[in-house]
Design an enzyme around this catalytic site. Structure first.
Site, mmCIF file in Angstrom:
data_model
loop_
_atom_site.group_PDB
_atom_site.id
_atom_site.type_symbol
_atom_site.label_atom_id
_atom_site.label_comp_id
_atom_site.label_asym_id
_atom_site.label_seq_id
_atom_site.Cartn_x
_atom_site.Cartn_y
_atom_site.Cartn_z
ATOM 1 N N SER A 59 0.611 -1.298 0.040
ATOM 2 C CA SER A 59 -0.013 0.127 0.002
ATOM 3 C C SER A 59 0.938 1.287 0.024
ATOM 4 O O SER A 59 0.367 2.319 -0.229
ATOM 5 C CB SER A 59 -0.889 -0.044 1.451
ATOM 6 O OG SER A 59 -0.080 0.066 2.384
ATOM 7 N N LYS A 132 0.832 4.596 6.863
ATOM 8 C CA LYS A 132 0.320 5.541 5.688
ATOM 9 C C LYS A 132 1.059 6.576 5.811
ATOM 10 O O LYS A 132 1.771 7.421 6.651
ATOM 11 C CB LYS A 132 -1.316 5.770 5.952
ATOM 12 C CG LYS A 132 -1.886 4.393 5.829
ATOM 13 C CD LYS A 132 -1.987 3.875 4.588
ATOM 14 C CE LYS A 132 -2.804 2.376 4.841
ATOM 15 N NZ LYS A 132 -2.988 1.764 3.458
#
Length: 297
Positions: A59, A132
């Site tokens: 990701s 993230k």
């Protein structure tokens, strides 16, 4: 001043000679003690200062690849809040679904290895641990897209150099509730005390676009360097576009974020000197019993 010559035939007593010349601790006694102290130091550093994290998914490609290991600073956010553009590790809320679920062995040796690895900070992250990039802070208005297909923060389009070609979400696919497959999403005002985070590989990342913002108090720390594999060693700095944006567009007033100060750094500064003192005592071979005898002499 006259010098005093020692008496002929004088020999120090056995007790006095023992005080002057100390017997060193045997290696078989010293080595286990040093290993225990080293293990305690590793646990303290992992708990309060720096921890290594394994990257289990794609990701954050191409910034972070699967099987990379990053070091996370766990102290920095005790002094300030996250900044836009920083890469953070955090615990997801109940609305965040795990990105990777793996079958793990439940044998005794496997469990023991995972326990030791978790203590020293080299184990794989839990299902609720995510990594993230921070896009929006409390009060920010985040949306996608402008006429160039970019995300906007407070109405300003952001050029994101870390998104590799072909790694962005589909611009033409309509938004689907609960999925991040589309690049487009309606404007979100980041609530007080929370942050809006996204992965760099937008076509596979499940992030705040479809799972919602994350409380800042859930942040574990800031990822600041890739340490493994060695050929990928690099620092994880904030891109210049975010530095300029932060200078021109400070966070909207949404109320200060009150985060309890961790006691970790204080505990570490108190315990680490104690452990180091134990090591030095072991090296010099001085026991507490010996010291008491010397004081009584």
């Amino acid at each position: 001043m006259r010098s005093v010559e020692p008496m002929e035939g004088y020999r120090p007593s056995r007790r006095r000679r023992g005080m002057i010349r100390r017997k060193e601790m045997p290696l078989w006694q010293e080595l286990p003690l040093l290993l225990v102290v080293a293990f305690c130091l590793a646990v303290l550093i992992r708990t309060f200062l720096v921890q290594a994290f394994y990257i289990p998914s794609g990701s954050m490609e191409n910034t972070l690849l699967i099987q990379d290991r990053v070091l996370v600073n766990k102290v920095v956010y005790d002094m300030r809040d996250p900044l836009r553009g920083e890469i953070v590790v955090f615990r997801g809320t109940d609305d965040w679904a795990p990105e990777v679920t793996e079958t793990v062995s439940n044998t005794f040796l496997a469990k023991l290895g995972r326990t030791i690895g978790d203590l020293v900070g080299v184990s794989r992250p839990g299902e609720r641990d995510f990594i993230k990039r921070v896009i929006g802070l409390p009060g920010d208005k985040v949306a996608c897209c402008d006429d160039q297909g970019r995300i906007t923060v407070n109405g300003i389009g952001i050029d994101e150099p870390y998104i590799a070609e072909g790694f962005n979400s589909d611009l033409n696919q309509p938004p689907i509730a609960g999925q991040c497959t589309s690049r487009r999403f309606t404007e979100v005002t980041v609530p007080a005390g929370q942050m809006f985070v996204m992965g760099d590989h937008r076509s596979v990342s499940q992030d705040a676009r479809c799972q919602g913002p994350v409380p800042i108090e859930n942040v574990i720390g800031r990822a600041f360097v890739v340490v493994w594999p060695s050929d990928r060693f690099t620092s994880l700095t904030v891109p210049d576009v975010w530095k300029q944006f932060a200078a021109d567009h400070p966070t909207a007033a949404a109320g200060p974020v009150v985060r309890p100060r961790a006691e970790g750094p204080m505990v570490a500064t108190e315990v680490l000197p104690l452990l180091l003192g134990v090591v030095l005592s072991a090296r010099s071979g001085m026991s507490f019993v010996t010291r008491r005898r010397r004081l009584r002499a």
